[in-house]
Design a protein around this motif. Structure first.
Motif, PDB file in Angstrom:
ATOM      1  N   LEU A 107       0.814  -1.213   0.000  1.00 49.65           N
ATOM      2  CA  LEU A 107       0.000   0.000   0.000  1.00 49.65           C
ATOM      3  C   LEU A 107       0.848   1.264   0.000  1.00 49.65           C
ATOM      4  CD1 LEU A 107      -2.692  -1.052   2.636  1.00 49.65           C
ATOM      5  CD2 LEU A 107      -2.884  -1.129   0.139  1.00 49.65           C
ATOM      6  N   LEU A 108       2.102   1.135   0.402  1.00 47.63           N
ATOM      7  CA  LEU A 108       2.968   2.307   0.548  1.00 47.63           C
ATOM      8  C   LEU A 108       3.205   3.032  -0.782  1.00 47.63           C
ATOM      9  CD1 LEU A 108       4.180   3.480   3.098  1.00 47.63           C
ATOM     10  CD2 LEU A 108       6.331   2.347   2.548  1.00 47.63           C
ATOM     11  N   PRO A 109       3.654   2.328  -1.838  1.00 50.58           N
ATOM     12  CA  PRO A 109       3.847   3.046  -3.109  1.00 50.58           C
ATOM     13  C   PRO A 109       2.550   3.592  -3.685  1.00 50.58           C
ATOM     14  CG  PRO A 109       4.124   0.684  -3.416  1.00 50.58           C
ATOM     15  CD  PRO A 109       4.066   0.915  -1.937  1.00 50.58           C
ATOM     16  N   GLN A 110       1.430   2.932  -3.418  1.00 51.44           N
ATOM     17  CA  GLN A 110       0.153   3.447  -3.893  1.00 51.44           C
ATOM     18  C   GLN A 110      -0.192   4.756  -3.192  1.00 51.44           C
ATOM     19  OE1 GLN A 110      -2.942   0.265  -4.271  1.00 51.44           O
ATOM     20  NE2 GLN A 110      -1.327  -1.100  -3.545  1.00 51.44           N
ATOM     21  N   LEU A 111       0.065   4.811  -1.882  1.00 52.32           N
ATOM     22  CA  LEU A 111      -0.188   6.042  -1.133  1.00 52.32           C
ATOM     23  C   LEU A 111       0.721   7.167  -1.602  1.00 52.32           C
ATOM     24  CD1 LEU A 111      -1.551   7.540   1.202  1.00 52.32           C
ATOM     25  CD2 LEU A 111       0.184   6.588   2.732  1.00 52.32           C
ATOM     26  N   VAL A 112       2.002   6.850  -1.789  1.00 51.89           N
ATOM     27  CA  VAL A 112       2.956   7.864  -2.254  1.00 51.89           C
ATOM     28  C   VAL A 112       2.567   8.355  -3.649  1.00 51.89           C
ATOM     29  CG1 VAL A 112       5.353   8.263  -2.927  1.00 51.89           C
ATOM     30  CG2 VAL A 112       4.849   6.999  -0.834  1.00 51.89           C
ATOM     31  N   GLY A 113       2.190   7.423  -4.537  1.00 52.42           N
ATOM     32  CA  GLY A 113       1.780   7.797  -5.889  1.00 52.42           C
ATOM     33  C   GLY A 113       0.554   8.699  -5.878  1.00 52.42           C
ATOM     34  N   MET A 175       0.013  10.361 -14.760  1.00 51.99           N
ATOM     35  CA  MET A 175      -0.796   9.385 -14.040  1.00 51.99           C
ATOM     36  C   MET A 175      -0.641   8.001 -14.661  1.00 51.99           C
ATOM     37  SD  MET A 175      -4.912   9.320 -13.329  1.00 51.99           S
ATOM     38  CE  MET A 175      -5.284   9.030 -15.060  1.00 51.99           C
ATOM     39  N   LEU A 176      -0.631   7.938 -16.005  1.00 48.56           N
ATOM     40  CA  LEU A 176      -0.434   6.660 -16.687  1.00 48.56           C
ATOM     41  C   LEU A 176       0.949   6.078 -16.380  1.00 48.56           C
ATOM     42  CD1 LEU A 176      -2.041   7.349 -20.182  1.00 48.56           C
ATOM     43  CD2 LEU A 176      -2.943   5.893 -18.363  1.00 48.56           C
ATOM     44  N   ALA A 181       4.303   2.129 -13.412  1.00 48.22           N
ATOM     45  CA  ALA A 181       5.387   1.837 -12.476  1.00 48.22           C
ATOM     46  C   ALA A 181       4.875   1.066 -11.270  1.00 48.22           C
ATOM     47  CB  ALA A 181       6.055   3.144 -12.034  1.00 48.22           C
ATOM     48  N   LEU A 182       3.713   1.447 -10.748  1.00 46.40           N
ATOM     49  CA  LEU A 182       3.132   0.733  -9.603  1.00 46.40           C
ATOM     50  C   LEU A 182       2.795  -0.702  -9.973  1.00 46.40           C
ATOM     51  CD1 LEU A 182       0.735   3.441  -8.103  1.00 46.40           C
ATOM     52  CD2 LEU A 182       2.855   2.583  -7.112  1.00 46.40           C
ATOM     53  N   THR A 183       2.263  -0.899 -11.173  1.00 47.69           N
ATOM     54  CA  THR A 183       1.918  -2.251 -11.617  1.00 47.69           C
ATOM     55  C   THR A 183       3.155  -3.135 -11.689  1.00 47.69           C
ATOM     56  OG1 THR A 183       0.057  -1.388 -12.904  1.00 47.69           O
ATOM     57  CG2 THR A 183       0.863  -3.595 -13.470  1.00 47.69           C
ATOM     58  N   ILE A 212      10.782  -5.004 -15.290  1.00 51.65           N
ATOM     59  CA  ILE A 212      11.462  -4.226 -16.328  1.00 51.65           C
ATOM     60  C   ILE A 212      12.382  -5.124 -17.150  1.00 51.65           C
ATOM     61  CG2 ILE A 212      13.152  -2.384 -16.711  1.00 51.65           C
ATOM     62  CD1 ILE A 212      11.971  -0.937 -14.305  1.00 51.65           C
ATOM     63  N   HIS A 213      13.054  -6.065 -16.480  1.00 54.61           N
ATOM     64  CA  HIS A 213      13.958  -6.988 -17.168  1.00 54.61           C
ATOM     65  C   HIS A 213      13.207  -7.880 -18.155  1.00 54.61           C
ATOM     66  CE1 HIS A 213      17.755  -9.027 -17.679  1.00 54.61           C
ATOM     67  NE2 HIS A 213      17.249 -10.195 -17.331  1.00 54.61           N
ATOM     68  N   ASN A 214      11.926  -8.119 -17.869  1.00 52.90           N
ATOM     69  CA  ASN A 214      11.103  -8.978 -18.736  1.00 52.90           C
ATOM     70  C   ASN A 214       9.898  -8.199 -19.268  1.00 52.90           C
ATOM     71  OD1 ASN A 214      12.285 -11.852 -18.438  1.00 52.90           O
ATOM     72  ND2 ASN A 214      12.189 -11.117 -16.333  1.00 52.90           N
TER      73      ASN A 214
END
Length: 299
Positions: A107-113, A175-176, A181-183, A212-214
């Motif tokens: 939830l942390l990156p979602q909140l930051v985003g 936003m996209l 990035a979150l996904t 990202i590597h794949n």
């Protein structure tokens, strides 16, 4: 740090097929977990409407439950993959294993985003006054669309002309990019926490690097997943239409929601599990997902 393996672009299709294949092996067991998730969500939302004073608290609890349920569903998927039965108690396996704090890191990156995007929107539209004007324009456009009459194009154009269109378009692009990035950061984060005992922050970092590597495989997976979701939704709506003729629209919508949860959540969890096995799982976990039947789409 576990090794990140490179997979071919076609692996994205294999992940989706594996998700359908695992659901086909235990449709009742895995489907019931998706239904339990859907019932819990519906119950919380209904309570928040009945008791508005508790609405914010209940929706916050629902937000916390999402990563925990995903961790439990992944555990159940692995049980099916290894020939053991999936049980309803598996939905809370993350709590029982003591992995809840690390799962909640998702939830942390979602909140930051969300905070970053909100701040950027406020800056780009010209501060609080610009944001208020944007809200007023959106409200007027919504009223025009719901008025039941043909909106006047000149009136719509005049309303839109008062907005900073270029800056709003820039915000939409940001936003996209944030959503993408979150996904990537969240895609194979839960199986690392559940099966590799990784910390939440480390799992996020590894998920982002592995995705990202794949990237070609990720793109193939999400394109095919979008097509599959559309097909499943169409089939469920046909079932809901029949139920609506018999039991009414309220019952039809409730059944449709539960059917979607019963199919989509186990399939997605199975695909994430297969992606983790191929890209990040230790050697003893097996790097090759279980073979899929050639008739999985017929289901």
């Amino acid at each position: 740090m576990s090794e990140i393996r490179k997979v071919s672009a076609s692996a994205g299709a294999e992940w989706l097929l594996t998700g359908f294949g695992l659901l086909k092996r235990a449709p009742l067991a895995l489907g019931s977990l998706g239904i339990l998730w859907g019932l819990g969500t519906s119950l919380v939302l209904s309570l928040s409407l009945l008791v508005p004073a508790l609405g914010t608290l209940l929706q916050f609890l629902l937000l916390l439950a999402g990563p925990l349920f995903m961790g439990g569903l992944l555990w159940a998927v692995r049980e099916v993959d290894q020939g053991r039965p999936a049980r309803p108690a598996h939905l809370l396996q993350g709590v029982q294993e003591g992995r809840a704090p690390h799962l909640l890191v998702a939830l942390l990156p979602q909140l930051v985003g969300a905070l970053l995007l909100g701040t950027l929107l406020l800056v780009l539209v010209g501060g609080p006054s610009g944001f208020q004007h944007l809200s007023e324009v959106m409200l007027k456009l919504n009223e025009l669309s719901q008025s039941g009459t043909q909106p006047d194009p000149a009136q719509i154009e005049a309303l839109v002309a008062t907005l900073p269109a270029g800056r709003i378009l820039l915000w939409l692009l940001l936003m996209l990019a944030t959503f993408a990035a979150l996904t990537l950061a969240l895609f194979v984060m839960p199986p690392q926490v559940m099966f590799q005992r990784a910390t939440g922050v480390h799992a996020l970092r590894q998920s982002l690097r592995a995705s990202i590597h794949n990237l070609p495989a990720m793109l193939v997976f999400f394109v095919l997943a979008f097509i599959a979701i559309f097909a499943i939704y169409f089939a469920v709506m046909i079932v809901a239409l029949v139920i609506g003729l018999i039991a009414g629209q309220a019952a039809a919508m409730a059944v449709a929601q539960l059917l979607l949860m019963a199919v989509l959540m186990p399939v997605f969890a199975g695909a994430v599990y297969a992606a983790w096995k191929q890209m990040l799982a230790p050697a003893d976990a097996g790097s090759t997902p279980p073979p899929s039947s050639g008739h999985v789409f017929e289901a």
